[in-house]
Write a protein that holds these residues in place. Structure first.
Motif, PDB file in Angstrom:
ATOM      1  N   SER A  72     -27.802  25.421 -33.199  1.00 25.72           N
ATOM      2  CA  SER A  72     -28.616  25.567 -31.991  1.00 25.72           C
ATOM      3  C   SER A  72     -27.973  24.890 -30.797  1.00 25.72           C
ATOM      4  CB  SER A  72     -30.025  25.009 -32.224  1.00 25.72           C
ATOM      5  OG  SER A  72     -30.034  23.585 -32.214  1.00 25.72           O
ATOM      6  N   ASP A  73     -27.078  23.918 -31.058  1.00 26.45           N
ATOM      7  CA  ASP A  73     -26.326  23.297 -29.977  1.00 26.45           C
ATOM      8  C   ASP A  73     -25.285  24.250 -29.399  1.00 26.45           C
ATOM      9  OD1 ASP A  73     -27.193  20.861 -29.176  1.00 26.45           O
ATOM     10  OD2 ASP A  73     -25.667  19.696 -30.192  1.00 26.45           O
ATOM     11  N   ARG A  74     -24.827  25.181 -30.217  1.00 30.95           N
ATOM     12  CA  ARG A  74     -23.761  26.102 -29.796  1.00 30.95           C
ATOM     13  C   ARG A  74     -24.310  27.371 -29.153  1.00 30.95           C
ATOM     14  NH1 ARG A  74     -18.619  25.237 -31.673  1.00 30.95           N
ATOM     15  NH2 ARG A  74     -18.342  23.480 -33.107  1.00 30.95           N
ATOM     16  N   ILE A  75     -25.333  27.952 -29.757  1.00 29.49           N
ATOM     17  CA  ILE A  75     -25.807  29.251 -29.278  1.00 29.49           C
ATOM     18  C   ILE A  75     -27.173  29.176 -28.609  1.00 29.49           C
ATOM     19  CG2 ILE A  75     -24.479  30.419 -31.085  1.00 29.49           C
ATOM     20  CD1 ILE A  75     -27.122  30.975 -32.530  1.00 29.49           C
ATOM     21  N   GLY A  76     -27.780  27.989 -28.606  1.00 29.73           N
ATOM     22  CA  GLY A  76     -29.094  27.845 -27.987  1.00 29.73           C
ATOM     23  C   GLY A  76     -30.203  27.719 -29.013  1.00 29.73           C
ATOM     24  N   ARG A  77     -31.318  27.112 -28.601  1.00 28.94           N
ATOM     25  CA  ARG A  77     -32.430  26.849 -29.526  1.00 28.94           C
ATOM     26  C   ARG A  77     -33.196  28.128 -29.879  1.00 28.94           C
ATOM     27  NH1 ARG A  77     -29.612  22.320 -29.285  1.00 28.94           N
ATOM     28  NH2 ARG A  77     -30.222  20.862 -27.652  1.00 28.94           N
ATOM     29  N   VAL A  80     -31.822  30.608 -32.523  1.00 29.45           N
ATOM     30  CA  VAL A  80     -31.913  30.055 -33.880  1.00 29.45           C
ATOM     31  C   VAL A  80     -33.352  30.107 -34.382  1.00 29.45           C
ATOM     32  CG1 VAL A  80     -31.687  27.936 -35.245  1.00 29.45           C
ATOM     33  CG2 VAL A  80     -29.864  28.605 -33.674  1.00 29.45           C
ATOM     34  N   ILE A  81     -34.302  29.751 -33.521  1.00 32.16           N
ATOM     35  CA  ILE A  81     -35.716  29.753 -33.933  1.00 32.16           C
ATOM     36  C   ILE A  81     -36.193  31.168 -34.231  1.00 32.16           C
ATOM     37  CG2 ILE A  81     -38.071  29.190 -33.235  1.00 32.16           C
ATOM     38  CD1 ILE A  81     -36.871  26.936 -31.496  1.00 32.16           C
ATOM     39  N   VAL A  82     -35.881  32.112 -33.327  1.00 30.94           N
ATOM     40  CA  VAL A  82     -36.297  33.498 -33.550  1.00 30.94           C
ATOM     41  C   VAL A  82     -35.627  34.050 -34.809  1.00 30.94           C
ATOM     42  CG1 VAL A  82     -36.187  35.852 -32.644  1.00 30.94           C
ATOM     43  CG2 VAL A  82     -36.781  33.966 -31.125  1.00 30.94           C
ATOM     44  N   GLY A  83     -34.321  33.791 -34.963  1.00 30.86           N
ATOM     45  CA  GLY A  83     -33.622  34.256 -36.165  1.00 30.86           C
ATOM     46  C   GLY A  83     -34.209  33.670 -37.434  1.00 30.86           C
ATOM     47  N   GLY A  84     -34.561  32.388 -37.389  1.00 31.23           N
ATOM     48  CA  GLY A  84     -35.167  31.743 -38.548  1.00 31.23           C
ATOM     49  C   GLY A  84     -36.511  32.345 -38.907  1.00 31.23           C
ATOM     50  N   LEU A  85     -37.308  32.664 -37.891  1.00 34.10           N
ATOM     51  CA  LEU A  85     -38.609  33.279 -38.146  1.00 34.10           C
ATOM     52  C   LEU A  85     -38.456  34.699 -38.701  1.00 34.10           C
ATOM     53  CD1 LEU A  85     -40.578  32.015 -35.010  1.00 34.10           C
ATOM     54  CD2 LEU A  85     -40.999  31.376 -37.397  1.00 34.10           C
ATOM     55  N   ILE A 116     -35.752  26.080 -39.355  1.00 36.53           N
ATOM     56  CA  ILE A 116     -35.770  25.959 -37.894  1.00 36.53           C
ATOM     57  C   ILE A 116     -36.325  24.630 -37.398  1.00 36.53           C
ATOM     58  CG2 ILE A 116     -35.917  28.449 -37.542  1.00 36.53           C
ATOM     59  CD1 ILE A 116     -38.939  28.107 -37.125  1.00 36.53           C
ATOM     60  N   ALA A 117     -36.624  23.714 -38.301  1.00 38.66           N
ATOM     61  CA  ALA A 117     -37.274  22.468 -37.880  1.00 38.66           C
ATOM     62  C   ALA A 117     -36.429  21.708 -36.868  1.00 38.66           C
ATOM     63  CB  ALA A 117     -37.557  21.597 -39.102  1.00 38.66           C
ATOM     64  N   ALA A 118     -35.121  21.548 -37.151  1.00 40.62           N
ATOM     65  CA  ALA A 118     -34.268  20.779 -36.244  1.00 40.62           C
ATOM     66  C   ALA A 118     -34.168  21.448 -34.882  1.00 40.62           C
ATOM     67  CB  ALA A 118     -32.877  20.615 -36.853  1.00 40.62           C
ATOM     68  N   ALA A 119     -34.076  22.779 -34.862  1.00 40.47           N
ATOM     69  CA  ALA A 119     -33.980  23.493 -33.583  1.00 40.47           C
ATOM     70  C   ALA A 119     -35.264  23.346 -32.774  1.00 40.47           C
ATOM     71  CB  ALA A 119     -33.676  24.968 -33.836  1.00 40.47           C
ATOM     72  N   ALA A 172     -46.123  36.812 -43.701  1.00 36.10           N
ATOM     73  CA  ALA A 172     -45.226  37.606 -42.854  1.00 36.10           C
ATOM     74  C   ALA A 172     -45.830  37.785 -41.461  1.00 36.10           C
ATOM     75  CB  ALA A 172     -44.955  38.967 -43.500  1.00 36.10           C
ATOM     76  N   LEU A 173     -47.131  38.023 -41.407  1.00 39.25           N
ATOM     77  CA  LEU A 173     -47.809  38.166 -40.112  1.00 39.25           C
ATOM     78  C   LEU A 173     -47.774  36.854 -39.324  1.00 39.25           C
ATOM     79  CD1 LEU A 173     -50.949  40.322 -41.052  1.00 39.25           C
ATOM     80  CD2 LEU A 173     -48.930  41.043 -39.745  1.00 39.25           C
ATOM     81  N   THR A 174     -47.871  35.727 -40.027  1.00 35.52           N
ATOM     82  CA  THR A 174     -47.794  34.445 -39.312  1.00 35.52           C
ATOM     83  C   THR A 174     -46.416  34.266 -38.682  1.00 35.52           C
ATOM     84  OG1 THR A 174     -47.092  33.140 -41.245  1.00 35.52           O
ATOM     85  CG2 THR A 174     -49.463  33.376 -40.872  1.00 35.52           C
ATOM     86  N   GLY A 175     -45.370  34.759 -39.337  1.00 30.83           N
ATOM     87  CA  GLY A 175     -44.034  34.700 -38.755  1.00 30.83           C
ATOM     88  C   GLY A 175     -43.941  35.511 -37.480  1.00 30.83           C
ATOM     89  N   VAL A 176     -44.524  36.718 -37.502  1.00 34.64           N
ATOM     90  CA  VAL A 176     -44.562  37.552 -36.295  1.00 34.64           C
ATOM     91  C   VAL A 176     -45.318  36.826 -35.179  1.00 34.64           C
ATOM     92  CG1 VAL A 176     -45.387  39.728 -35.314  1.00 34.64           C
ATOM     93  CG2 VAL A 176     -44.402  39.693 -37.630  1.00 34.64           C
ATOM     94  N   LEU A 177     -46.436  36.219 -35.537  1.00 32.81           N
ATOM     95  CA  LEU A 177     -47.225  35.468 -34.552  1.00 32.81           C
ATOM     96  C   LEU A 177     -46.414  34.323 -33.963  1.00 32.81           C
ATOM     97  CD1 LEU A 177     -49.902  34.929 -33.120  1.00 32.81           C
ATOM     98  CD2 LEU A 177     -50.621  33.584 -35.121  1.00 32.81           C
ATOM     99  N   GLY A 178     -45.631  33.647 -34.807  1.00 29.89           N
ATOM    100  CA  GLY A 178     -44.794  32.549 -34.329  1.00 29.89           C
ATOM    101  C   GLY A 178     -43.790  33.011 -33.285  1.00 29.89           C
ATOM    102  N   ILE A 179     -43.169  34.182 -33.514  1.00 24.62           N
ATOM    103  CA  ILE A 179     -42.216  34.725 -32.541  1.00 24.62           C
ATOM    104  C   ILE A 179     -42.909  35.041 -31.220  1.00 24.62           C
ATOM    105  CG2 ILE A 179     -40.684  36.670 -32.030  1.00 24.62           C
ATOM    106  CD1 ILE A 179     -40.009  36.802 -34.997  1.00 24.62           C
TER     107      ILE A 179
END
Length: 460
Positions: A72-77, A80-85, A116-119, A172-179
């Motif tokens: 996340s330091d290289r490509i942005g937070r 990484v968060i969206v990809g993780g979700l 994604i916790a660290a990001a 799975a729906l909670t992941g969509v909601l997170g995004i």
């Protein structure tokens, strides 16, 4: 704008990030109170495989927690968060569509790949001022605890209504909601530099790995989450054997969690007002031992399980809250992110080992064997606390050296800062151009520090 309160951006971002983190953890926690019962419907069920399934996310979380934080330091937070979700959603779908317990375990492992916790914590650091960062992190921490409590109640209700596969579709729906929450509610930040209070930094790991007191905390959180996962391999079936139908388990967990919080809060308050944190730490650990002894050897009646759960969660919640606090005090100045990364790795690894090893022990030695193994593990942890020392009431202070014209002057200024009352340790991070101080809160002379820095302030 006052320094004592969160500004509008910090309030909005902290609530949004806490929601994203909490939503994802809710998805991971939901199956904990129900898997032991519903896993028996799969043709390849075994206690060992069920334990692996329960803790599988922990292994992949442990492997990727630190690398994804650095990425996340290289490509942005946000990427990484969206990809993780997205990965978390894929894992949930795999588990929902699985026709074997083995494939459910694979899905759980894929869920954990979205570490994604660290990001998220780094993004929280990016959007908050130094003076308010502790509040933002506390809001995120409270949301994680709330997610666990909700999962204990909602998991049995959802499973009784839509089955185990339905629970995974819900996650799975909670992941969509997170995004959606992330994209709509979290302010966009372009920061990609390491935040040492949130992110691990590769160059610091040697120093962190040599710190014996930090390893006591790492070992402790490993045991704590190993014990939690191992107990939930058998707890739902114990409740069922005691006469509680799975759909009623929610109403068993709810009062026990509330009662445990009523016990835990005074413990937190009393320990924070004293210099005897080690005593309260050992008391909480003793509560875990008593709870496991009652659950494993108390006859398995409903009242004994009720008492065991209240005692267990009183100790567990206290330790879950106090371990990160102790880590903050013990970590070298400016290395909290690296220390926290290793701590989180041990935490998730404990969840995996607790599930896999606990399932194997249950399969071969039944509930009493599992209870005995957990008691031995807790006993070893209690013995390890003999090496603990009551930490001083210290805090970390970050001072920007951007106004100091040369490296030689920075070194001279740091020497002067180290001579000020209450300043116990200083580490200068050249790439951040920040001096990180560890200070004794009771003796720290903030006025003297400001006076030294004033010589480098420019009038605008």
């Amino acid at each position: 704008m006052t320094q004592q309160t969160l500004n509008k951006t910090e309030k909005k971002a902290s609530v949004a990030l806490a929601s994203v983190f909490g939503i994802r953890m809710l998805g991971l926690f939901l199956i904990m109170p129900v898997l032991a019962i519903y896993a028996r419907e799969y043709p390849d069920y075994s206690a060992f495989l069920m334990g692996v399934t329960l803790g599988a996310y922990g292994l992949t979380q442990a492997l990727l927690q630190i690398p994804l934080g650095m990425l996340s330091d290289r490509i942005g937070r946000r990427p990484v968060i969206v990809g993780g979700l997205v990965v978390f959603i894929i894992g949930s779908v795999v588990s929902a569509m699985a026709d074997s317990l083995w494939m459910v375990a694979v899905g759980r492992a894929i869920q954990g790949l979205g570490a994604i916790a660290a990001a998220i914590l780094a993004l929280a650091a990016d959007i908050s001022r130094e003076q308010q960062r502790t509040k933002v992190m506390a809001i995120i921490g409270m949301c994680i605890g709330l997610a666990f409590a909700i999962a204990m109640v909602a998991g049995p209700l959802l499973a009784a209504w839509i089955g185990l596969s339905g629970v995974f579709w819900f996650t799975a729906l909670t992941g969509v909601l997170g995004i959606i929450v992330l994209m709509l509610s979290v302010p966009k930040m372009n920061t990609r530099s390491a935040r040492r209070d949130a992110l691990p930094v590769a160059s610091e790991f040697r120093q962190v790995l040599r710190n014996g007191q930090l390893w006591q905390l790492n070992a402790g959180v490993f045991v704590l989450h190993a014990v939690l996962t191992a107990w939930f391999i058998t707890l739902p079936t114990q409740l069922q054997a005691a006469g509680f139908e799975p759909s009623l388990h929610a109403w068993f967990y709810l009062p026990t969690l509330l009662l445990s919080i009523a016990v835990m809060v005074p413990m937190i308050i009393r320990s924070s007002r004293s210099d005897q944190q080690v005593f309260w730490f050992r008391l909480a650990l003793a509560l875990l031992i008593v709870a496991i002894a009652i659950a494993g050897f108390g006859g398995g009646g409903s009242w004994s399980l009720l008492v065991a759960l209240v005692i267990f969660f009183s100790g567990f919640n206290y330790l879950e809250a106090s371990l990160p606090s102790l880590l903050t005090r013990i970590a070298p100045p400016g290395s909290k992110g690296s220390a926290s990364g290793l701590y989180a790795t041990c935490q998730f690894l404990g969840a995996f080992i607790g599930g896999a090893a606990g399932g194997w022990v249950l399969q071969h030695y039944q509930i009493t064997g599992l209870g005995s193994a957990v008691l031995v593990l807790l006993g070893l942890w209690l013995a390890l606390t003999s090496l603990m020392k009551n930490p001083k009431a210290v805090t970390n202070v970050a001072l920007s050296m951007a106004a100091v014209p040369s490296k030689q002057e920075i070194e001279a200024l740091n020497d002067k800062l180290l001579a000020i009352a209450g300043v116990e340790e200083i580490r200068y991070a050249e790439d951040d151009n920040i001096s990180y101080l560890k200070v004794d809160k009771k003796r720290y002379d903030e006025r003297a520090v400001k006076s030294l820095l004033q010589a480098y302030q420019t009038d605008e």
